[in-house]
Design a protein around this motif. Structure first.
Motif, short mmCIF file in Angstrom:
data_model
loop_
_atom_site.label_atom_id
_atom_site.label_comp_id
_atom_site.label_asym_id
_atom_site.label_seq_id
_atom_site.Cartn_x
_atom_site.Cartn_y
_atom_site.Cartn_z
N ALA A 69 0.85 -1.19 0.00
CA ALA A 69 0.00 0.00 0.00
C ALA A 69 0.89 1.24 0.00
N CYS A 70 0.27 2.36 -0.27
CA CYS A 70 0.93 3.66 -0.13
C CYS A 70 0.12 4.47 0.86
N ILE A 71 0.78 4.97 1.91
CA ILE A 71 0.09 5.76 2.92
C ILE A 71 0.83 7.07 3.14
N ALA A 72 0.18 7.99 3.85
CA ALA A 72 0.82 9.22 4.31
C ALA A 72 0.27 9.55 5.69
N ILE A 73 1.14 10.09 6.52
CA ILE A 73 0.78 10.48 7.89
C ILE A 73 1.00 11.97 8.02
N THR A 74 0.01 12.68 8.52
CA THR A 74 0.12 14.13 8.66
C THR A 74 -0.41 14.54 10.04
N GLY A 75 -0.34 15.85 10.31
CA GLY A 75 -0.89 16.36 11.56
C GLY A 75 0.11 16.24 12.70
N ALA A 76 -0.37 15.79 13.85
CA ALA A 76 0.46 15.72 15.05
C ALA A 76 1.65 14.80 14.87
N ALA A 77 2.73 15.11 15.57
CA ALA A 77 3.92 14.27 15.57
C ALA A 77 3.77 13.26 16.71
N TRP A 170 10.36 8.89 -2.95
CA TRP A 170 11.22 9.59 -2.01
C TRP A 170 11.98 10.73 -2.68
N ASP A 171 12.29 10.56 -3.97
CA ASP A 171 13.05 11.59 -4.68
C ASP A 171 12.20 12.81 -5.04
N ILE A 172 10.89 12.70 -4.92
CA ILE A 172 10.02 13.84 -5.20
C ILE A 172 10.07 14.81 -4.02
N ARG A 173 10.45 16.03 -4.29
CA ARG A 173 10.54 17.03 -3.23
C ARG A 173 9.13 17.49 -2.86
N VAL A 174 8.85 17.47 -1.57
CA VAL A 174 7.56 17.93 -1.07
C VAL A 174 7.82 19.21 -0.27
N TYR A 175 7.52 20.34 -0.90
CA TYR A 175 7.67 21.63 -0.21
C TYR A 175 6.33 21.98 0.41
N LEU A 176 6.31 22.05 1.74
CA LEU A 176 5.06 22.30 2.47
C LEU A 176 5.00 23.77 2.86
N PRO A 177 4.11 24.55 2.26
CA PRO A 177 3.98 25.96 2.65
C PRO A 177 3.64 26.08 4.13
N ALA A 178 4.13 27.13 4.75
CA ALA A 178 3.93 27.31 6.20
C ALA A 178 2.46 27.29 6.58
N ILE A 179 1.60 27.81 5.72
CA ILE A 179 0.18 27.89 6.05
C ILE A 179 -0.47 26.51 6.10
N LEU A 180 0.22 25.48 5.55
CA LEU A 180 -0.31 24.12 5.57
C LEU A 180 0.39 23.24 6.60
N LEU A 182 2.09 22.15 10.57
CA LEU A 182 1.68 22.06 11.96
C LEU A 182 2.42 23.15 12.73
N ALA A 183 1.80 24.31 12.87
CA ALA A 183 2.46 25.45 13.49
C ALA A 183 1.55 26.05 14.56
N ILE A 283 -6.33 25.11 16.82
CA ILE A 283 -6.99 24.75 18.07
C ILE A 283 -7.34 23.27 18.10
N ALA A 284 -7.60 22.67 16.93
CA ALA A 284 -7.88 21.23 16.89
C ALA A 284 -6.68 20.41 17.34
N GLN A 285 -5.48 20.98 17.22
CA GLN A 285 -4.27 20.27 17.63
C GLN A 285 -3.87 20.59 19.08
N CYS A 286 -4.70 21.38 19.78
CA CYS A 286 -4.44 21.69 21.19
C CYS A 286 -5.02 20.61 22.09
N MET A 287 -4.35 20.37 23.21
CA MET A 287 -4.78 19.36 24.17
C MET A 287 -5.44 20.00 25.38
#
Length: 330
Positions: A69-77, A170-180, A182-183, A283-287
């Motif tokens: 399969a191919c998966i991706a994990i995002t959001g909280a670390a 893996w060789d594809i560069r993924v540039y994540l804009p700051a607005i997208l 986890l900040a 706020i959704a990422q706040c505990m």
């Protein structure tokens, strides 16, 4: 082709962008608490935004794959590992037969999202695959995952050439804009609304100048805030009206509640402000126990920020064209 839940995690449920168009029937919108992370996970595996992802809260599950399969994990670390070795967030990852995905210690955020290329086979109920936990419907059997559950991805990757596919992805560069990304924000941007003038001037000033702590009595329906008590100028009754994600309502005890994804469909409490949609992921990422502050923002500025976020998503979608092409060839 199956995916086995060895451990369920604290609260793992499937969510999409929500069950739109049924609030008049008393059915909440629901959906992903952090729609930004949800959409990003889908983008990284070539899915449309609407595909359901697995929303993981604080302590993640342990999953065993019986097919590639191919998966991706995002959001909280949340310390994701594959066969005991750390794997990164925000990258497409190739999974092989027998691999075990697990999660460890949290280092940032609260909710992580896992997307599968092609999605998981879940029933569509009222135009959505989101799980409504209180109602017991949608998603996987209307509940959070349990040990022993068996999930079925809709797409199975060819086992041949997986090493090459993994290298090419893996060789594809993924540039994540700051607005997208986890900040965390020093202050959540919030707009005044039609009810703001019903509160005393002191209460309005306190709301935008004080620090609030997220109460332990907080969950997907709403975040209760502990801090200065907010007061209305009078005790006039308000007619119930539709609610929205990010509205800050104030019940009679004066303690504000931020309405979240599983909010009730209508409410009659006065709302002192509405959090800008661009800051809802923050706020959704706040505990519970975290502190938050609010800063005023105008409607036009909030709309401009929302447009900037959508532009960033579209630019990322274009940049990830090679990912979609590689996976579609499998």
């Amino acid at each position: 082709m199956s995916l086995f839940v060895l451990k369920p995690g604290l609260l793992s449920s499937f969510q999409d962008l929500g069950r739109m168009g049924y609030q008049h029937l008393g059915v909440p919108v629901g959906g992903a608490m952090d729609s930004r992370a949800h959409r990003l996970a889908n983008l990284l595996v070539g899915n449309p935004d609407e595909e359901a992802t697995l929303e993981i809260t604080l302590s993640g599950p342990m999953l065993r794959f019986d097919a590639a399969a191919c998966i991706a994990i995002t959001g909280a670390a949340l310390g994701p590992t594959l066969n005991g070795k750390p794997v990164p967030n925000n990258r497409p990852l190739i999974i092989r037969k027998g691999d075990v995905l697990a999660f460890g210690a949290r280092s940032a955020g609260l909710r992580a999202y896992v997307a599968w290329h092609g999605g998981i086979d879940l029933p569509m109920l009222l135009s959505s695959r989101s799980t409504y936990l209180r109602g017991g419907f949608g998603g996987y059997k209307g509940r959070a995952l349990r040990a022993g559950d068996v999930l079925h991805p809709r797409v199975r990757l060819d086992e041949g050439g997986l090493d090459q596919l993994a290298r090419e992805l893996w060789d594809i560069r993924v540039y994540l804009p700051a607005i997208l990304g986890l900040a965390p924000r020093a202050a959540l941007r919030a707009m005044q609304g039609a009810h703001t003038g019903l509160f005393t001037d002191k209460s309005i000033d306190d709301f935008f100048a004080s620090e609030y702590r997220i109460s332990p009595q907080s969950e997907r329906m709403g975040y209760r805030l502990q801090g200065n008590t907010l007061e209305l100028k009078s005790s006039a009754q308000l007619l119930s009206e539709a609610t929205s994600f990010g509205s800050v309502q104030v019940p009679p005890d004066g303690k504000p509640i931020v309405l979240m994804a599983d909010r009730q469909t209508t409410g009659g409490y006065a709302k002192i402000a509405h959090i800008a949609s661009v800051d809802l992921p923050a706020i959704a990422q706040c505990m519970p126990g975290d502190t938050v502050r609010f800063t005023p923002i105008g409607l036009e500025q909030a709309q401009e920020l929302d447009a900037q976020r959508e532009t960033a998503f579209e630019q990322l979608r274009q940049a990830l064209g090679p990912v979609r092409r590689l996976l579609s060839d499998r």
